[in-house]
Scaffold this active site. Structure first.
Site, PDB file in Angstrom:
ATOM      1  N   HIS A  83       3.368 -10.539  11.691  1.00  0.00           N
ATOM      2  CA  HIS A  83       2.756 -11.567  10.843  1.00  0.00           C
ATOM      3  C   HIS A  83       3.795 -12.080   9.829  1.00  0.00           C
ATOM      4  O   HIS A  83       4.473 -11.283   9.184  1.00  0.00           O
ATOM      5  CB  HIS A  83       1.541 -10.978  10.112  1.00  0.00           C
TER       6      HIS A  83
ATOM      7  N   HIS B 228      20.947 -15.233   0.508  1.00  0.00           N
ATOM      8  CA  HIS B 228      21.793 -14.699   1.582  1.00  0.00           C
ATOM      9  C   HIS B 228      20.947 -14.524   2.838  1.00  0.00           C
ATOM     10  O   HIS B 228      19.841 -13.974   2.757  1.00  0.00           O
ATOM     11  CB  HIS B 228      22.325 -13.307   1.218  1.00  0.00           C
TER      12      HIS B 228
ATOM     13  N   HIS C  15       5.729 -12.780   6.820  1.00  0.00           N
ATOM     14  CA  HIS C  15       5.573 -12.289   5.446  1.00  0.00           C
ATOM     15  C   HIS C  15       6.920 -11.919   4.855  1.00  0.00           C
ATOM     16  O   HIS C  15       7.905 -11.755   5.571  1.00  0.00           O
ATOM     17  CB  HIS C  15       4.656 -11.064   5.407  1.00  0.00           C
TER      18      HIS C  15
ATOM     19  N   TYR D 150      33.612   2.530  11.426  1.00  0.00           N
ATOM     20  CA  TYR D 150      34.646   1.942  10.580  1.00  0.00           C
ATOM     21  C   TYR D 150      34.014   1.195   9.414  1.00  0.00           C
ATOM     22  O   TYR D 150      34.477   1.292   8.268  1.00  0.00           O
ATOM     23  CB  TYR D 150      35.553   1.010  11.390  1.00  0.00           C
TER      24      TYR D 150
ATOM     25  N   MET E  27      27.088  -2.199  12.521  1.00  0.00           N
ATOM     26  CA  MET E  27      27.905  -1.889  11.346  1.00  0.00           C
ATOM     27  C   MET E  27      27.893  -0.376  11.243  1.00  0.00           C
ATOM     28  O   MET E  27      26.991   0.216  10.642  1.00  0.00           O
ATOM     29  CB  MET E  27      27.304  -2.514  10.090  1.00  0.00           C
ATOM     30  N   VAL E  28      28.846   0.260  11.871  1.00  0.00           N
ATOM     31  CA  VAL E  28      28.807   1.721  11.996  1.00  0.00           C
ATOM     32  C   VAL E  28      30.104   2.350  11.509  1.00  0.00           C
ATOM     33  O   VAL E  28      30.594   1.989  10.441  1.00  0.00           O
ATOM     34  CB  VAL E  28      28.418   2.104  13.447  1.00  0.00           C
TER      35      VAL E  28
ATOM     36  N   ASP F 131       0.816  -1.211   0.000  1.00  0.00           N
ATOM     37  CA  ASP F 131       0.000   0.000   0.000  1.00  0.00           C
ATOM     38  C   ASP F 131       0.857   1.271   0.000  1.00  0.00           C
ATOM     39  O   ASP F 131       0.355   2.358  -0.276  1.00  0.00           O
ATOM     40  CB  ASP F 131      -0.946  -0.011   1.207  1.00  0.00           C
TER      41      ASP F 131
END
Ligand SMILES: O=P(O)(O)O[C@H]1O[C@H](CO)[C@@H](O)[C@H](O)[C@H]1O
Ligand SMILES: O=P(O)(O)O[C@H]1O[C@H](CO)[C@@H](O)[C@H](O)[C@H]1O
Lengths: 351, 351
Positions: free
Chosen positions: B164, B301, B166, B319, B316-317, B78
């Protein structure tokens, strides 16, 4: 030069610095959000806490005692991701199993003796001291290491585990991915167009003004045309400077000033101490010091995680990880006018 | 073939599929963590909630009413990030300001009528129905669109705003960054080595067994040699299949079975419904259907965010965003033996 109309429909934009694309879906901000909200940013940080290993006089994990420092303070990370004497790994036995040596140094740099301080709250001479120390470390570690990554993770949302104002400096014996990428793209741009990419880009943005956040004599900050994070910015010098250590005294003064302006704008946006990860990119060092690095322009990237408010972030997840970064409002909506549909105080404080 | 000794020291590993590197710092898991902890995963999801727009019989934001579906259920998002009729953007006036058209379709696919269900809890025929529906959408949308991205964001930590079960399917008129990258690297590998990269890789991992998580007649799951996320995995078919829709009936059965095994292992790891983003990559479609795509191997993956426990994630910041992905334990430590220093139930349940 005429301003282009604000795109209202989805499109993709090219990032010439990373040689990739971002999907821009301007109207996605309209969808309701029922997902994860972040904890409020910690506001009650004690100024001095003797059990905080970053405070003056505190004892760190390895038993060392910090000096009673009064400005910046640099020490070796007690849990370094890189060490100077890591041995060479076994040579891979197959092209699909390739490894290589990783040697380096990880330093932590406190910005100020007080834990309840942040860069935007610091006085200009205090910010200047941080800049001078960055330049000093860039010289010291850059003497041998090809890449010296200065970065700051600010806020728990960005994995920062200590509210004391600090950054990190990781130097490595290899060019990390982002460095290799920006080296290639800037080199190719200079070859093809005869001008350093980011110098040309900065000049155009200064003229167009559509994505400008703040500027002064020596610097400008834009929401780049190809920004991925909602409030991502790019800090650029006007002069063709390639490394932090090459900034003049005047440029360091005006850098302190523009950093304070930018970070104050960030803090005002949602009226919190704004989380982000930021870092400096400049020409490589060590063996590259003797090479022509004229394709480089020094710059800083700011990557803040928030999207809608102090507690609702942008998630870079499924589509972004598997396919391509996607943003929910245009860079032009963020940087100034045209904030239709976003609501809240963005229009006033950010412009 | 002899097993290589587990590297105890920092090194970098090459990812041939993304043509980049990851920094592996095995002993970083030892550092104490005082940073952000995640909220416990929501465990008390009601089986049916008429106000949840993904439930059978519920009314969605646009007023449409869901059917009383009993298996999978697909509908148009939507708040789509891509729309079929988005107009062409203004042609950029400069190589540093390039944009292009983005047209496409965003679909949502419910896996099961119950909101408290997840893939690992579903019966094999129910998982098989999901796989068949994926293949059906790949055919339908792939008839015209060059890329059909099937992805699942599972858990609030991965930006999922609805418990839910999905996934989403976004089809686009362009090849997204990751698709372009994997197309190039797989094409180059086939040209240089005479074998499809991932087919060769899967065979070698099946022999070496060092990074194997689970396998059956048609499929294997490994923690890839170049994994970035702590518990990242790669799901590979043994046969040279290039697209979801080319899987045989037997391969779909055994895929349902290996997915259930993998996801049950994930859930057991920290004894929670394990969060992740996952997605399928296969040969491009639309105009590429008539071309030779033999360099591709279909694969999925899995990118889970957790690092140490149900509540401590890998960030994951700084560096990672500015320089290069960095991991705190080796892929071999994760996939089986050698879990020294990690502690907890990983050794038993994951192996
Ligand atoms: O469409 P959703 O599930 O609401 O949104 C989620 O997945 C999208 C695709 O990965 C992301 O762009 C959003 O940031 C994330 O919250
Ligand atoms: O070293 P810190 O601040 O504890 O750790 C933080 O920054 C590092 C460098 O970006 C990341 O690898 C860690 O995941 C993050 O938590």
């Amino acid at each position: 030069m005429a301003l282009l109309p604000l795109p209202e429909h989805q499109h993709i934009r090219y990032n010439p610095l990373r040689d990739d694309w971002v999907l821009v879906s301007a109207h996605r901000m309209k969808r309701p959000w029922q997902g994860q909200v972040e904890k409020p940013v910690q506001e009650d940080v004690p100024r001095h806490d003797p059990s905080n290993p970053l405070c003056p006089g505190a004892t760190r994990a390895n038993g060392k005692v910090n000096p009673e420092y009064e400005s910046t303070f640099v020490f070796d990370n007690d849990f370094p991701a890189l060490e100077p004497d890591a041995p060479e790994p076994d040579v891979g036995d197959h092209p699909l199993f390739r490894s290589a040596s990783a040697q380096g140094v990880c330093k932590v740099m406190c910005f100020h003796p007080w834990s309840d301080m942040t860069l935007p709250l610091m006085a200009l001479p205090e910010i200047r001291a941080v800049i001078d120390k960055w330049a000093e470390l860039a010289v010291e570690l850059g003497a041998t290491y090809p890449w010296v990554q200065v970065f700051e993770n600010k806020g728990a949302m960005m994995g920062c585990s200590n509210p004391h104002p600090h950054c990190q400096v990781w130097a490595s014996n290899f060019l990390p991915n982002e460095a290799r990428l920006e080296d290639r793209t800037q080199r190719e741009h200079l070859r093809a167009h005869g001008q350093p990419m980011l110098l040309e880009y900065g000049r155009l943005e200064a003229q167009r003004k559509e994505r400008l956040v703040v500027e002064n004599t020596d610097w400008l900050v834009v929401v780049p045309y190809w920004a991925v994070w909602p409030f991502q910015t790019l800090l650029l010098p006007r002069r063709h400077v390639t490394r932090l250590q090459d900034l003049s005294a005047d440029e360091r003064e005006s850098l302190a000033s523009i950093m304070k302006s930018l970070l104050t704008k960030y803090d005002n946006l949602f009226e919190i101490s704004f989380p982000y990860s930021m870092g400096w990119h400049g020409a490589p060092t060590g063996p590259y010091l003797g090479e022509d690095c004229g394709h480089w322009l020094l710059h800083a990237h700011y990557y803040p995680p928030l999207l809608r408010s102090a507690s609702v972030r942008k998630f870079m997840v499924g589509y972004e990880m598997l396919a391509q970064a996607q943003r929910d409002l245009t860079p032009e909506q963020v940087s100034g006018g045209g904030l239709a549909g976003v609501g809240g105080p963005l229009g006033e404080v950010w412009a």
